[in-house]
Write a protein that holds these residues in place. Structure first.
Motif, mmCIF file in Angstrom:
data_model
loop_
_atom_site.group_PDB
_atom_site.id
_atom_site.type_symbol
_atom_site.label_atom_id
_atom_site.label_comp_id
_atom_site.label_asym_id
_atom_site.label_seq_id
_atom_site.Cartn_x
_atom_site.Cartn_y
_atom_site.Cartn_z
ATOM 1 N N ALA A 147 0.883 -1.047 -0.196
ATOM 2 C CA ALA A 147 0.170 0.305 0.277
ATOM 3 C C ALA A 147 1.206 1.122 -0.114
ATOM 4 N N ARG A 148 1.951 1.118 0.858
ATOM 5 C CA ARG A 148 2.677 2.150 1.047
ATOM 6 C C ARG A 148 3.924 2.832 -0.518
ATOM 7 N N THR A 149 3.481 1.797 -2.136
ATOM 8 C CA THR A 149 3.992 2.267 -3.152
ATOM 9 C C THR A 149 2.780 2.801 -4.009
ATOM 10 N N LEU A 150 1.664 3.442 -3.218
ATOM 11 C CA LEU A 150 0.509 3.720 -4.367
ATOM 12 C C LEU A 150 -0.253 4.891 -3.508
ATOM 13 N N PRO A 151 -0.508 5.161 -4.619
ATOM 14 C CA PRO A 151 -0.691 7.199 -4.370
ATOM 15 C C PRO A 151 -1.567 7.328 -3.486
ATOM 16 N N ALA A 152 -1.746 8.358 -2.853
ATOM 17 C CA ALA A 152 -2.733 8.493 -1.628
ATOM 18 C C ALA A 152 -3.832 8.567 -1.798
ATOM 19 N N PRO A 153 -4.266 8.602 -2.895
ATOM 20 C CA PRO A 153 -5.987 8.614 -2.690
ATOM 21 C C PRO A 153 -6.566 7.479 -2.925
ATOM 22 N N LEU A 154 -5.130 6.429 -3.306
ATOM 23 C CA LEU A 154 -5.639 4.462 -3.272
ATOM 24 C C LEU A 154 -4.817 4.555 -1.940
ATOM 25 N N ALA A 155 -3.856 4.433 -1.490
ATOM 26 C CA ALA A 155 -3.410 4.015 -0.116
ATOM 27 C C ALA A 155 -3.916 4.659 1.115
ATOM 28 N N ALA A 156 -4.705 6.139 1.160
ATOM 29 C CA ALA A 156 -4.862 5.972 2.314
ATOM 30 C C ALA A 156 -5.884 5.062 3.090
#
Length: 213
Positions: A37-46
Motif C-alpha cells: 500500500a505504501r507504493t500507491l498514490p495517496a487517494p488509493l493508499a490512504a
C-alpha cells in the motif's frame, strides 16, 4: 493514472484480499499488504491504510462476525455486482455468464463455489488476469459499486475505506453515472418479471452464500 499503470494492479490485489472473508491468512499478510500500500498514490493508499489499521486493532473473531453481518445479511451491501443491476431476477444468470466468459477468455477458470461477480473475485481478475476487461466490468457496474460505497460510509463500516480505494482506481463519475446511482438508490434493484423462463442454466443462477472464503 492509465490502464498501463502497474499501481492499479497492486491496488486491486490488495483490495481483493480485503474484500474477502477475513481469516488468519489475511492477518498474516498484513505486513506485506502495508508495504504494498505504501507504493500507491495517496487517494488509493490512504483509505487502505485506514482499513489495515482497523484489521490490526480488531480481534479476528470480531472481524469475521462483522463481515458476515455486513455482506451476507444485508443486500444493500451485496458484494455481488450483478445484484444491483438485475436483483434476484432470472436475467442475472446471463450477466453472470458474461463474467465467466470474460475470465475464460483470459485463461482463468473459477471454482464452482464462487460466483464470478463477487467484488473480491473481479478485483483479483483485474489484478492478475486482464486489467482492461476487469476495469471495464467494474465500470459497467459502477452504479452498484458507488451505492455500496455510500451505504457502507453512511453505516460507518470500515469496509467503506476499501470501496473508496476501489473507486479511486476508476474514472471520475460523470453526470450519467451520478444519475444512475441516484436512480438505483431511489428504485433499488429490479424485481422478478413473472412468467419468464430462466435465461441461463441453473448452475449459473445466483444462490444465497457468503463471500470468498
Amino acid at each position: 493514472m492509465t490502464l498501463a499503470d502497474p499501481r492499479h494492479a497492486t491496488a486491486w490485489q490488495i483490495q481483493s484480499l480485503l474484500m474477502s472473508y477475513p481469516d488468519q491468512r489475511l492477518m498474516d499478510r498484513l505486513p506485506l499488504l502495508r508495504a504494498a500500500a505504501r507504493t500507491l498514490p495517496a487517494p488509493l493508499a490512504a483509505p487502505l491504510k485506514a482499513f489495515l489499521d482497523h484489521l490490526e486493532a480488531t480481534p479476528l473473531t470480531e472481524l469475521a462476525a462483522d463481515y458476515v453481518a455486513t455482506f451476507d445479511h444485508r443486500k444493500r451491501f451485496s458484494p455481488y455486482l450483478t445484484y444491483f443491476a438485475y436483483g434476484d431476477t432470472r436475467k442475472r444468470g446471463m450477466a453472470l455468464l458474461r463474467f465467466k466468459h470474460a475470465y475464460r477468455a483470459a485463461g482463468l477458470e473459477l471454482d464452482d463455489s464462487e460466483l464470478p461477480d463477487h467484488l473480491a473475485v473481479v478485483l483479483e481478475f483485474a489484478a492478475t488476469g486482464d486489467p482492461v476487461t476487469g476495469r471495464r466490468l467494474m465500470i459497467e457496474h459502477r452504479a452498484g459499486l458507488e451505492l455500496m460505497r455510500m451505504g457502507l460510509r453512511e453505516a460507518g463500516s470500515p469496509w467503506a475505506n476499501v470501496l473508496r480505494s476501489v473507486s479511486a482506481t476508476l474514472p471520475p463519475l460523470g453526470r450519467r453515472e451520478h444519475e444512475a446511482v441516484a436512480r438505483l438508490a431511489a428504485e433499488g434493484p429490479p424485481e422478478e418479471e413473472v412468467g419468464l423462463a430462466p435465461f441461463a442454466p441453473p448452475e449459473y443462477m445466483p444462490q444465497p452464500q457468503g463471500g470468498p472464503r
